[in-house]
Scaffold this motif. Structure first.
Motif, short mmCIF file in Angstrom:
data_model
loop_
_atom_site.label_atom_id
_atom_site.label_comp_id
_atom_site.label_asym_id
_atom_site.label_seq_id
_atom_site.Cartn_x
_atom_site.Cartn_y
_atom_site.Cartn_z
N ILE A 646 -0.98 -4.43 -14.79
CA ILE A 646 -2.14 -4.83 -13.98
C ILE A 646 -2.26 -3.97 -12.72
O ILE A 646 -3.35 -3.49 -12.36
CB ILE A 646 -2.02 -6.32 -13.60
N SER A 647 -1.13 -3.74 -12.02
CA SER A 647 -1.18 -2.96 -10.79
C SER A 647 -1.54 -1.51 -11.07
O SER A 647 -2.22 -0.86 -10.26
CB SER A 647 0.17 -3.03 -10.06
N SER A 648 -1.12 -1.01 -12.23
CA SER A 648 -1.48 0.36 -12.59
C SER A 648 -2.97 0.47 -12.88
O SER A 648 -3.66 1.40 -12.41
CB SER A 648 -0.66 0.81 -13.79
N LEU A 649 -3.51 -0.50 -13.63
CA LEU A 649 -4.94 -0.49 -13.94
C LEU A 649 -5.78 -0.71 -12.69
O LEU A 649 -6.89 -0.18 -12.57
CB LEU A 649 -5.26 -1.56 -14.99
N ALA A 650 -5.25 -1.51 -11.76
CA ALA A 650 -5.99 -1.80 -10.53
C ALA A 650 -5.90 -0.66 -9.53
O ALA A 650 -6.56 -0.70 -8.48
CB ALA A 650 -5.46 -3.08 -9.91
N GLY A 651 -5.09 0.37 -9.84
CA GLY A 651 -4.99 1.52 -8.97
C GLY A 651 -4.22 1.27 -7.70
O GLY A 651 -4.47 1.92 -6.67
N ASN A 655 4.27 2.73 -2.43
CA ASN A 655 4.63 2.85 -1.02
C ASN A 655 5.65 3.96 -0.83
O ASN A 655 5.94 4.74 -1.74
CB ASN A 655 5.13 1.51 -0.48
N ASP A 656 6.23 4.03 0.38
CA ASP A 656 7.20 5.08 0.68
C ASP A 656 8.44 5.01 -0.18
O ASP A 656 9.16 6.00 -0.35
CB ASP A 656 7.60 5.00 2.17
N ASN A 657 8.76 3.83 -0.71
CA ASN A 657 9.91 3.67 -1.60
C ASN A 657 9.56 3.94 -3.06
O ASN A 657 10.37 3.64 -3.94
CB ASN A 657 10.47 2.24 -1.47
N ASN A 658 8.35 4.47 -3.29
CA ASN A 658 7.89 4.74 -4.65
C ASN A 658 7.77 3.46 -5.47
O ASN A 658 8.04 3.43 -6.66
CB ASN A 658 8.82 5.74 -5.35
N ARG A 659 7.36 2.38 -4.78
CA ARG A 659 7.21 1.07 -5.43
C ARG A 659 5.79 0.56 -5.21
O ARG A 659 5.15 0.84 -4.20
CB ARG A 659 8.20 0.04 -4.84
N ARG A 660 5.32 -0.23 -6.16
CA ARG A 660 4.05 -0.91 -5.99
C ARG A 660 4.29 -2.33 -5.49
O ARG A 660 5.28 -2.97 -5.84
CB ARG A 660 3.28 -0.95 -7.32
N ARG A 661 3.36 -2.82 -4.70
CA ARG A 661 3.44 -4.17 -4.16
C ARG A 661 2.32 -5.03 -4.72
O ARG A 661 1.20 -4.56 -4.90
CB ARG A 661 3.35 -4.16 -2.62
N VAL A 662 2.64 -6.29 -4.97
CA VAL A 662 1.66 -7.29 -5.36
C VAL A 662 1.81 -8.46 -4.39
O VAL A 662 2.92 -8.99 -4.22
CB VAL A 662 1.87 -7.76 -6.82
N PHE A 663 0.74 -8.84 -3.73
CA PHE A 663 0.78 -9.86 -2.68
C PHE A 663 1.76 -9.47 -1.58
O PHE A 663 2.46 -10.33 -1.01
CB PHE A 663 1.14 -11.23 -3.25
N GLY A 664 1.87 -8.17 -1.31
CA GLY A 664 2.74 -7.69 -0.25
C GLY A 664 4.21 -7.65 -0.60
O GLY A 664 5.05 -7.42 0.28
#
Length: 850
Positions: A646-651, A655-664
């Motif tokens: 979902i996060s990949s499709l949502a673009g 972050n700086d740690n090479n991680r995606r965040r969901v709801f922060g």
């Protein structure tokens, strides 16, 4: 002082053992009688191959622990007539009684006497009376030995015995001599079946007979064949068939050690007035099925509201509480079906699983409209439970966090919520405890609070938009559970809040095989006080504080007046500045600080875990008292894949740690597998050997390079390796450097031998091997990482002994574990260097560890 206390304890133990051993074991043996010291059975002059033979004699010697009849000595401590002795003393010593009454009241004196009597009776009950040699019991024992071997096919078994005296005149032992002679084998099987319909059914399955021509006669095979035929007949319409009506007779007269087996099934006997007549068995079918969901309201003066639904008749004597499909889906037989025990048993089980009815009953009546006498009317009689059920409980707790805690648990159960036998269970739990808040030094009573609430909605079916009845039929008892929960801690550790929810499916393929599928299991964990990390994890704080002292840090920016780093400002500033190279730390010191900072960030970060898991269990245990069983559980879990997609499709950018965040929150992504195997063997006199093997690994990938603390493994504790405290062992050979040691791989192997001691007291010897490792995650310490099979040398070994008291409904357990092999020590010091009482660990638990 510690050595003095230890010596005192050892001395006390030695004194107690000496007192017991010095007791005269035969002091309660009557004159002219002998205490049985051992019972020996010899079969054809050698020890029996089947150990069960040794248990056949009626009289067995008193149980011994390390050669000492402990139960007998406890029994001997009791006075034979304590009640009469005390009250006789009261009558014969009025002056002594008067002096005692001057200290105690007369009522207290009587109570003291009664307490002595009660304690005396407890000694008798807990102990074991002396086993006396008795000629009548010997003859019974010989008959049991003959009968046992007769059932094995040795029909001409001879048994003799001798009583042999010890040097002590009051002690003796018995030797039994069994001569089996030639065994008998099955020559042929013939039948005498009166009812043609039963004979026809037998002809269909006779080739599957457990009794085989040419094999040695074996009574358990005869019994098993009787059970098999009875089940087959009753599952094919023989409603009136009883197992007692199926008989096997053997002809062994002048047959040259061969047995001709005759299967006899006569017509059934029924009462006809004052006489008895025989009636042939018939195959019965069900002509009507009546379901009465409110049978408690059924009366002769009230007509039922009858509804025909599919091929069922639903008779209601009140308002409609249940959907028609809910009632019929629990019934496994239909109009026109041949009667089957299997359908009846499945119906009983399914109705019970609904948890909406009390004592379900299924009654079969002859259909008066049928002249052939083969039709049955099935009546399913149901009595509803109360719709609402409220329970509550109060408990006191104690832990290494709480000096004392008081908790309240409440639960509200609502049945048949949507008239489909659904269950809604809402529970609340709260706890307040007394402790010292290490973060600010305040000491307050009841400064710790925990609060939680959970709700679970259960459906007695698979709640899906499509049908899976062909794959998971209703006899597999499918259920669906929706659950949500909230939990909050204040002034405990990092002050966590968690929110969780799950959608779970359960079904049972067979009585011993079951499956659980967590389609969605979501958990959000929030740490409210991450700055309290170094108050909670004192070993990490100690490491950086020592390092600061080595660097002669005295700047008030970092330390207090005592020269210790302040929390959290000083620790945070010191770690960041030292790693940046501003405080003169060398490369090795900066690496230590990087590891500690990474551990702090990892354990204090918020977690978002959305996973799916599949569990399969095979458990052939029959009841809680079955001690000869095995259990295998396999589980696999995958987390973060849906969020990753979902996060990949949502673009969503990394972050700086090479991680995606969901709801922060950086969501967790990993795959985790576990295998857990338990096996119990029960031996003579309730001796049990139990083993357990566990292996688990969780591999992070994608959005994670480590496993959340709440999903990681730990080692040690009362249900694991009992020579180490919980979280104290591992990873690898690191020696438990942290306060709470965890990793993403675990191996554990346990073996325990359990035996009775006296009365409700049980004993055990155990060995626990295992530890945790890091593998394919962010850990860089080579001592903690599992690289190859050679690292199995770092599995820790703990051995020890346990004492348990069986209350019947639970077991109170005390286990003392000794570090037998500690991989954290130098290679030449790992074995037995810590095998001492001062380094042992005492575990207290409820029920057995596995």
């Amino acid at each position: 002082m510690e050595k003095t206390g230890l010596h005192a304890k050892i001395g006390l133990i030695i004194v107690l053992i000496t007192l017991l051993v010095s007791c005269n074991a035969v002091q309660r043996v009557p004159e002219g009688k002998k205490l049985l010291t051992k019972s020996i059975v010899l079969v054809d002059s050698v020890a029996p191959k089947d150990l069960r033979v040794n248990t056949l004699p009626v009289v067995q010697p008193n149980q011994k622990i390390f050669g000492i009849p402990l139960g007998l000595h406890i029994y001997n401590l009791a006075r034979p007539h304590r009640d009469s002795i005390y009250f006789k003393w009261m009558q014969e010593h009025p002056k002594g009684l008067k002096r005692r009454n001057a200290i105690l009241s007369e009522k207290q004196t009587v109570r003291l006497g009664q307490s002595l009597v009660d304690f005396n009776n407890w000694l008798k009950k807990t102990g074991e009376a002396p086993v006396i040699i008795d000629e009548l019991a010997i003859e019974k024992s010989k008959e049991r030995l003959r009968a046992w071997h007769w059932n094995q096919g040795w029909f001409n078994t001879e048994v003799d015995h001798k009583v042999k005296e010890n040097k002590s005149k009051k002690r003796a032992w018995i030797e039994y001599y069994v001569t089996k002679n030639q065994p008998y084998k099955i020559d042929s099987i013939i039948t005498q079946i009166a009812a043609p319909v039963i004979d026809s059914l037998y002809q269909i399955v006779k080739s599957e007979s457990i009794i085989k021509k040419g094999e040695q006669y074996f009574t358990p095979d005869i019994n098993a064949e009787r059970d098999r035929l009875n089940s087959y007949f009753r599952d094919h319409g023989a409603f009136h068939m009883e197992k007692e009506n199926i008989r096997f007779e053997g002809d062994t007269v002048n047959t040259n050690q061969k047995a001709t087996i005759t299967l006899i099934i006569k017509d059934r006997e029924v009462k006809d007035g004052d006489s008895t007549i025989t009636v042939p068995y018939k195959v019965h079918k069900i002509s009507e099925v009546n379901i009465i969901p409110d049978y408690q309201n059924a009366t002769n003066d009230k007509a039922a509201d009858t509804l025909k639904y599919e091929d069922y008749n639903i008779l209601r004597f009140g308002k409609r509480k249940y959907k028609n499909a809910t009632l019929t889906n629990a019934i496994f037989f239909h109009k026109g079906d041949i009667y089957r025990d299997l359908d009846r048993d499945r119906t009983y089980r399914r109705i019970t699983e609904l948890q909406s009815f009390l004592y379900p009953a299924i009654r079969y009546d002859a259909d008066p409209r049928d002249s052939t006498g083969t039709d049955l009317i099935a009546n399913v009689l149901l009595t509803s439970k109360k719709k609402f059920e409220f329970t509550y409980g109060v408990e006191a707790t104690h832990s290494n966090i709480q000096a004392i805690g008081v908790g309240l648990n409440t639960s509200l159960l609502i049945r048949n919520l949507f008239r489909g036998s659904e269950l809604l269970d809402i529970s609340f739990r709260g706890n307040i405890g007394a402790s010292t808040n290490a973060a600010n030094g305040d000491s307050r009573f009841f400064d710790l609070q925990e609060l939680g609430a959970d709700a679970r909605l259960s459906f007695p079916r698979l709640f899906l938009p499509f049908s899976l009845d062909s794959f998971i039929p209703k006899y597999m008892s499918p259920t669906t559970n929706f659950s949500v929960g909230f939990f909050s801690q204040t002034n405990i550790g990092l002050d966590k809040q968690s929110l969780n929810g799950a959608l779970t499916y359960n079904w049972r393929q067979t009585p011993i095989k079951s499956t659980r599928l967590d389609l969605v299991n979501a958990q959000y964990v929030r740490n409210l006080d991450p700055g309290n990390f170094f108050n909670v994890y004192q070993s990490s704080y100690g490491s950086i504080n020592d390092l600061a002292n080595n660097l002669n840090i005295n700047d008030p920016t970092y330390v207090n007046d005592s020269g210790n780093l302040t929390i959290p400002e000083g620790t945070t500033a010191f770690i960041n500045d030292a790693i940046a190279g501003d405080l003169g730390a060398d490369d090795a010191q900066r690496e230590v600080l990087r590891n500690i900072r990474e551990r702090r960030d990892r354990l204090s970060q918020n977690n978002l875990i959305i996973s799916s898991s599949y569990s399969w269990t095979r458990n052939n245990r029959v009841g809680i008292y079955d001690e000869d069983f095995s259990r295998l559980n396999l589980r696999i879990e995958a987390a973060g894949n849906v969020l990753s997609g979902i996060s990949s499709l949502a673009g969503i950018n990394k972050n700086d740690n090479n991680r995606r965040r969901v709801f922060g929150v950086e969501y967790s992504q990993y795959v985790k597998t576990e295998i857990d195997y338990i096996k119990h063997w029960q031996y003579i006199n309730n001796h049990v050997l139990a083993i357990r093997a566990f292996g688990g690994v969780a591999i992070p990938y994608g959005n994670s390079d480590n496993i959340p603390f709440i999903r990681s493994f730990f080692a040690g504790g009362p249900n694991d390796n009992r020579a180490w405290q919980a979280y104290e062992l591992g990873p690898g050979k690191t020696g438990g450097l942290n306060d709470f040691n965890e990793a993403n791989m675990k191996l554990a192997f346990n073996i325990e031998y359990r035996f009775p001691i006296a009365g409700a007291f049980k004993g055990a010897f155990f060995a626990d091997a295992g530890t945790i490792f890091n593998v394919l995650d962010s850990e860089v310490d080579p001592d903690a990482i599992f690289n190859n099979l050679s690292d199995l040398q770092y599995l820790a070994l703990g051995t020890g002994a346990g004492l348990r008291y069986d209350f019947g409904f639970f077991v109170l357990r005390f286990d003392m574990g000794f570090k037998t092999y500690n991989p954290a020590l130098e290679e030449n010091r790992r074995w037995l260097k810590e095998f001492k009482i001062s380094r042992s660990v005492l575990n207290v638990g409820i029920n057995y560890p596995f």
